[in-house]
Design an enzyme around this catalytic site. Structure first.
Site, short mmCIF file in Angstrom:
data_model
loop_
_atom_site.label_atom_id
_atom_site.label_comp_id
_atom_site.label_asym_id
_atom_site.label_seq_id
_atom_site.Cartn_x
_atom_site.Cartn_y
_atom_site.Cartn_z
N GLU A 118 8.93 17.82 -4.20
CA GLU A 118 9.12 17.05 -2.97
C GLU A 118 8.20 15.84 -3.00
O GLU A 118 7.06 15.95 -3.45
CB GLU A 118 8.75 17.93 -1.76
N LYS A 120 5.40 13.55 -1.91
CA LYS A 120 4.25 13.81 -1.03
C LYS A 120 4.04 12.56 -0.18
O LYS A 120 3.41 11.59 -0.59
CB LYS A 120 3.01 14.11 -1.86
N ASP A 122 2.75 10.08 2.50
CA ASP A 122 1.40 9.84 2.96
C ASP A 122 1.38 9.58 4.46
O ASP A 122 1.40 8.45 4.92
CB ASP A 122 0.82 8.64 2.19
N TYR A 228 9.19 19.70 5.86
CA TYR A 228 9.09 20.24 4.51
C TYR A 228 8.83 21.73 4.43
O TYR A 228 8.71 22.27 3.33
CB TYR A 228 8.08 19.46 3.67
N LYS A 316 -0.95 14.04 -8.04
CA LYS A 316 -1.42 12.84 -7.34
C LYS A 316 -1.22 11.59 -8.16
O LYS A 316 -1.57 11.56 -9.34
CB LYS A 316 -2.91 12.99 -7.02
N CYS A 412 -5.40 -30.32 8.28
CA CYS A 412 -4.41 -29.50 7.59
C CYS A 412 -4.60 -29.61 6.08
O CYS A 412 -4.67 -30.72 5.55
CB CYS A 412 -2.99 -29.96 7.97
N CYS A 415 -1.47 -31.77 4.66
CA CYS A 415 -1.12 -33.16 5.00
C CYS A 415 -2.28 -33.91 5.65
O CYS A 415 -2.15 -35.10 5.93
CB CYS A 415 0.11 -33.19 5.90
N CYS A 430 -1.06 -26.80 12.31
CA CYS A 430 -0.87 -28.18 11.91
C CYS A 430 0.25 -28.71 12.79
O CYS A 430 1.37 -28.20 12.73
CB CYS A 430 -0.46 -28.27 10.44
N CYS A 435 5.03 -31.92 8.07
CA CYS A 435 3.98 -31.54 7.09
C CYS A 435 4.67 -30.93 5.87
O CYS A 435 5.51 -30.04 6.01
CB CYS A 435 3.04 -30.54 7.74
S1 IVH Z 1 3.25 21.60 1.90
C1 IVH Z 1 1.51 24.34 0.85
N1 IVH Z 1 4.86 19.60 1.39
O1 IVH Z 1 -0.03 17.11 1.89
C2 IVH Z 1 0.90 23.87 2.07
N2 IVH Z 1 2.67 19.08 2.16
O2 IVH Z 1 -2.53 18.21 0.66
C3 IVH Z 1 0.71 22.40 2.12
N3 IVH Z 1 2.23 16.70 2.43
O3 IVH Z 1 -1.49 18.62 4.70
C4 IVH Z 1 1.77 21.68 2.82
N4 IVH Z 1 4.23 16.00 1.82
O4 IVH Z 1 0.01 16.56 5.04
C5 IVH Z 1 3.63 19.96 1.79
N5 IVH Z 1 6.42 17.93 0.92
C6 IVH Z 1 5.20 18.30 1.33
C7 IVH Z 1 4.22 17.35 1.72
C8 IVH Z 1 2.96 17.79 2.11
C9 IVH Z 1 3.03 15.63 2.24
C10 IVH Z 1 0.84 16.64 2.88
C11 IVH Z 1 0.54 17.45 4.10
C12 IVH Z 1 -0.53 18.43 3.71
C13 IVH Z 1 -1.12 17.77 2.50
C14 IVH Z 1 -1.69 18.82 1.58
#
Ligand code: IVH
Length: 673
Positions: A118, A120, A122, A228, A316, A412, A415, A430, A435
């Site tokens: 999945e 991740k 942010d 998720y 990561k 400016c 010009c 300006c 310009c």
């Molecule tokens: S699962 C297994 N699934 O990542 C329990 N977390 O470092 C952890 N996050 O606090 C959650 N996408 O904020 C999971 N597809 C995803 C995620 C996800 C982002 C974040 C979430 C969690 C942190 C864990």
């Protein structure tokens, strides 16, 4: 349709929830936005007449809840876990070995792992609790054991279902609340314009928003959700994590469509590297990939170490922020004369791209961040967003020995005209309407994709044409002489011919695009199109009253005044006349609304047509009085399908909507030929 208001309100809530799911979960709406709005308006009207019928899970209640005085603590029944990290293929393999060893000790030899990968995202983790299918409480992760109650803000997020069908008595859904990159950029631009501090990154702005006490603020900031996982569930059982995700998707929760199930470590590594490559092309930020074991029985056997489950890991990505030296601050002149600061940086690699320049938003923002030339700063690059300087580097505590960044220049930089700072304006300006810095921005905009879309003219060519004295205003493009062009460095016969042809073609751009292209403050692509439809001719628009302009969808009072003021400025009037004399469209072709031989017919386009672009096909349908919408329903008159059609074709067939190919469409557009 039910005549009883109470039953009708229920019916409307069900319809609205269904269409929300089509839109947010399947990305395949069945009705147009205005039809959706009409359902919501009808529900609002019923609830206004019968306040006793308002329910807390009504879609009308997303906004407007009272502010809370503080955020209550919420204890998570099941802790919200975090994840161990892997930063390389070796670390990922080591994770799999650890799982195998652990299971071997449990007496399970050679387990077969299926992995779910999945993105991740942010943002920040949240928990949503539903009782008998109604959303009753939403909380932040907090420290994993105790979070904060942010129900009032989560309710404002349109993609979070307020009610779900066939739900078990208790259901906890977990997911990530985030802000998409385009929304983040637009929010920061808006804040910069208003002189407010800008957010460092989408994550911070989502986190800051979700913890506000007043839900009005959250409602103004566009947040989204990816679900998720399931948390506490009473009355529902699955054998696999992926079945839970399918269930969530079927019940109206947005579950990312890129999630994949894979059978081998190699495939997982390849997937992680693939997303790492593509991360910049997504419209939300991801900082890694979460890899989970799909089998829930294996998950249970694997258990948790500390806060981290053994059955999942976060791959990561390398960071998208870097520390580098701020070499100088320079000023650009914007399309409308605003002096916009940008940072010249010691070149640095951020997420695979060399960054040399970064935006600094506005002068207030520089002062607020207290940046100094010669010191180290943090730069952020997120997706396709322009890189920005976020703050001084953490170790740069003592700024006193370097002078602060000078205020915007008195003259400016392009010009030499003395700059001004109008009352209440965030930017120093300006004031010179002609310009060259300002013209360059306007001309670049004029030829750009969404505007006149003149292929072969980019910022470099525009600068060249300006330097050679061949182009000063947009109308000059239409006066270009091939002989003069051939004298420019790097322009050969073929490219000159191609560019002149592209310029000629641009004369067919419809009026709405022209309104966007000529550079009127506040008029974007959508407003341009709406103004064109509303007024049909430039003369009608120029002579309209502010009230009439305000009647255009998406135009407010202040905007209406700005638009009229700018359109009637002498330079603009001259430009419009000049362009018009070259055959640029200042009228909307085609019949007034409701007329034309395709009036009342609705078309949906899918796939690639052999000759017509999607836009040309749309324009021709509109010109014949028809309508083009994005989703197929029983009311669709025709689906026009080209090569590689999407799910829309399948749906047309299911609903028995007639399907046309390009010749079929042309025949319909022009039956005589
Ligand atoms: S699962 C297994 N699934 O990542 C329990 N977390 O470092 C952890 N996050 O606090 C959650 N996408 O904020 C999971 N597809 C995803 C995620 C996800 C982002 C974040 C979430 C969690 C942190 C864990």
């Amino acid at each position: 349709m039910s005549a009883d208001p109470s039953a009708r309100a229920e019916e409307l809530r069900r319809h609205i929830a269904y269409h929300n799911q089509r839109y947010y979960v399947f990305d395949d709406p069945e009705i147009a936005d205005d039809e959706y709005d009409a359902l919501l308006d009808e529900l609002r009207a019923i609830e206004a007449a019968h306040p006793e019928l308002v329910t807390p899970d009504s879609p009308t209640q997303r906004v407007g809840a009272a502010p809370v005085s503080s955020l209550e603590k919420v204890t998570h029944e099941l802790p919200m876990l975090s994840l161990a990290n892997a930063r390389s293929a070796d670390e990922l393999r080591a994770w799999v070995d650890r799982m195998r060893n652990h299971l071997a000790r449990e007496g399970i030899e050679d387990p077969e792992f299926t992995y779910v990968c999945e993105p991740k995202v942010d943002g920040l983790a949240i928990s949503l609790r539903y009782e008998d299918g109604v959303f009753v409480r939403g909380a932040t992760r907090g420290n994993g054991e105790i979070g904060e109650d942010v129900t009032h803000n989560l309710r404002t997020i349109p993609s979070i279902p307020l009610r779900i069908a066939d739900a078990p008595p208790v259901l906890e859904v977990r997911g990530e609340v985030y802000m998409s990159l385009p929304d983040f950029q637009a929010l920061n631009e808006r804040r910069a314009e208003q002189g407010l501090s800008t957010f460092m990154n989408p994550r911070n702005s989502a986190a800051g928003t979700i913890r506000q006490l007043d839900p009005k603020l959250a409602a103004e900031r566009p947040l989204s959700l990816w679900a998720y996982a399931l948390g506490v569930v009473d009355g529902l059982r699955f054998a696999r994590h992926s079945e839970g995700l399918d269930w969530l998707r079927e019940h109206g929760f947005p579950v990312n469509r890129d999630i994949v199930k894979l059978d081998s470590e190699e495939a997982v590594v390849a997937q992680c590297l693939d997303w790492q490559e593509r991360r910049g092309s997504l419209d939300f930020e991801i900082d890694g990939v979460v890899v989970k074991v799909d089998d829930l029985e294996l998950q249970r056997r694997l258990g948790v170490v500390g806060r981290d489950p053994r059955w999942a890991i976060a791959w990561k990505f390398p960071p998208t922020t870097k520390v580098t030296t701020l070499k100088s601050v320079e000023w650009n002149v914007g399309k409308f004369g605003d002096l916009r600061p940008f940072a010249v940086l010691e070149p640095v690699q951020v997420g695979g791209v060399t960054v040399k320049l970064a935006t600094l938003h506005n002068e207030e923002d520089i002062a607020r961040k207290d940046l100094r030339v010669g010191e180290e700063v943090i730069v952020l690059r997120a997706g396709d967003v322009i890189p920005q300087v976020v703050s001084p580097a953490p170790h740069v505590a003592e700024q006193a020995n370097r002078p602060p960044i000078p205020r915007p220049p008195d003259l400016c930089p392009r010009c030499g005209t003395p700059t001004v700072k109008p009352e209440g304006h965030i930017f120093t300006m300006c004031p010179n309407r002609v310009c060259p810095g300002r013209s360059w921005q306007l001309l670049k905009h004029f030829v750009s994709r969404g505007a006149m879309d003149i292929d072969g003219l980019g910022e470099k060519q525009v600068a060249q044409l300006m330097e050679a004295g061949l182009v000063r205003t947009a109308a000059d493009f239409y006066r270009l002489d091939p002989e003069a062009l051939l004298e420019l460095e790097g322009w050969g016969e073929i490219s000159v011919e191609r560019i002149l042809k592209a310029i000629e073609t641009s004369k067919t751009r419809p009026f709405g695009r022209v309104l966007f292209a000529i550079g009127i403050e506040e008029v974007g692509e959508v407003t341009g199109r709406n103004l064109a439809q509303q007024f049909r001719t430039i003369d009608a628009l120029m002579n309209a009253t502010p009230e009439q302009v305000e009647a255009t969808p998406g135009v407010g009072e202040k905007m209406a005044h700005t638009i009229l003021e700018q359109l009637n400025d002498e330079h603009m009037v001259a430009l419009v006349e000049d362009l018009r004399s070259h055959g640029i469209q200042f009228e909307l072709e085609g019949p007034p609304p409701g007329e034309g031989h395709l009036a009342g017919q609705t078309f949906v386009l899918t796939g690639t047509l052999p000759d017509l672009t999607r836009e040309e096909a749309t324009e021709r349908i509109l010109a014949a009085g028809g309508r083009v919408t994005s989703s197929v329903s029983k009311k669709t008159s025709y689906v026009v399908a080209g090569a590689s059609p999407g799910s829309k074709l399948a749906k047309a067939e299911r609903l028995e909507v007639p399907v046309l190919d390009e010749p079929g469409l042309l025949e319909l557009l022009d039956p005589a030929s």
